[in-house]
Design a protein around this motif. Structure first.
Motif, PDB file in Angstrom:
ATOM      1  N   ASP A 112       0.873  -1.171   0.000  1.00  0.00           N
ATOM      2  CA  ASP A 112       0.000   0.000   0.000  1.00  0.00           C
ATOM      3  C   ASP A 112       0.915   1.227   0.000  1.00  0.00           C
ATOM      4  N   VAL A 127       0.067   4.991   2.772  1.00  0.00           N
ATOM      5  CA  VAL A 127      -0.075   4.946   4.226  1.00  0.00           C
ATOM      6  C   VAL A 127       0.646   6.137   4.860  1.00  0.00           C
ATOM      7  N   PRO A 128       0.045   6.826   5.817  1.00  0.00           N
ATOM      8  CA  PRO A 128      -1.276   6.596   6.389  1.00  0.00           C
ATOM      9  C   PRO A 128      -2.424   7.183   5.568  1.00  0.00           C
ATOM     10  N   PRO A 188       1.723  10.386   2.419  1.00  0.00           N
ATOM     11  CA  PRO A 188       2.063   8.958   2.623  1.00  0.00           C
ATOM     12  C   PRO A 188       3.464   8.768   3.211  1.00  0.00           C
ATOM     13  N   ARG A 230       5.095   5.332   3.378  1.00  0.00           N
ATOM     14  CA  ARG A 230       5.156   4.629   2.092  1.00  0.00           C
ATOM     15  C   ARG A 230       6.349   3.718   2.041  1.00  0.00           C
ATOM     16  N   HIS A 265       3.610   0.440   2.670  1.00  0.00           N
ATOM     17  CA  HIS A 265       3.295  -0.504   3.742  1.00  0.00           C
ATOM     18  C   HIS A 265       3.175  -1.885   3.100  1.00  0.00           C
ATOM     19  N   HIS A 303       2.112  -5.657   2.667  1.00  0.00           N
ATOM     20  CA  HIS A 303       0.984  -6.507   3.049  1.00  0.00           C
ATOM     21  C   HIS A 303       1.255  -7.998   2.860  1.00  0.00           C
ATOM     22  N   PRO A 362      -7.486   0.715   5.269  1.00  0.00           N
ATOM     23  CA  PRO A 362      -7.278   2.142   5.016  1.00  0.00           C
ATOM     24  C   PRO A 362      -8.068   2.998   6.008  1.00  0.00           C
ATOM     25  N   HIS A 397      -6.961   4.391  -0.820  1.00  0.00           N
ATOM     26  CA  HIS A 397      -5.634   3.776  -0.907  1.00  0.00           C
ATOM     27  C   HIS A 397      -5.563   2.841  -2.103  1.00  0.00           C
ATOM     28  N   ASP A 406       6.294  -1.092   7.455  1.00  0.00           N
ATOM     29  CA  ASP A 406       6.300   0.307   7.009  1.00  0.00           C
ATOM     30  C   ASP A 406       7.640   0.656   6.377  1.00  0.00           C
TER      31      ASP A 406
END
Length: 174
Positions: free
Chosen positions: A71, A74-75, A80, A83, A85, A87, A113, A118, A141
């Motif tokens: 993603d 983030v957040p 971001p 940046r 994130h 998964h 999100p 996102h 992160d």
């Protein structure tokens, strides 16, 4: 410009997550509720809680692939600062099979999100050989897909797809 790359360019995936590449493998990402991931389409977080099936169509049984899901927003998309994130990471997926035949080295984390819309990006890399990933991320992160590929001697991406998701209100879940 390839029609396959255009949505990735417009959506900012090429640029924010990966560099331009030539798609050479077909990758189908399907969540178990039957929802197939298509570039830029929205999926509700409640519909993507379990890891999807990722099918690789192309290559051969002697080819191996690494799948990364991140993603980059983030957040939130306007700032971001975390940046990207991370998964999910699955390695050693044989060509012509799906992600269940690979080795999951970072467990699937469902999208959550909080602020804004996102992008959730799946990138498939061809491996040069069956291999162990040596440089595992220390945190989810501040992950960088490009750096991960370089550090682990992966070729350029062969496929990518993304979907959008935003926080669900109780009314949207009904």
């Amino acid at each position: 410009m390839s029609r396959l790359l255009e949505p990735l360019i417009v959506g900012g995936v090429i640029g924010d997550v990966i560099d331009p590449f030539v798609p050479s493998i077909r990758m189908m990402v399907t969540y178990y509720n039957g929802r197939q991931v298509s570039n830029g389409h929205e999926l509700f977080p409640s519909a993507v809680t379990a890891k999807p099936r990722v099918e690789i169509q192309g290559g051969d049984m002697r080819s191996f692939f690494t799948l990364v899901m991140t993603d980059p927003d983030v957040p939130g998309p306007s700032d971001p600062y975390l940046r990207e994130h991370l998964h999910w990471i699955v390695t050693n997926i044989p060509g012509t099979t799906d992600s269940t035949f690979g080795r999951e080295i970072v467990n699937y984390e469902m999208p959550r999100p909080n602020i804004g819309i996102h992008r959730f990006v799946f990138v498939l890399f061809k491996q040069k050989r069956r291999q162990e990933i040596m440089n595992l991320p220390s945190s989810r992160d501040h992950f960088r897909t490009r750096d991960f590929a370089i550090e682990n001697d992966l070729d350029t991406p062969v496929a990518a797809v993304y979907f959008n998701a935003q926080r669900e209100t109780a009314a949207r879940r009904r």
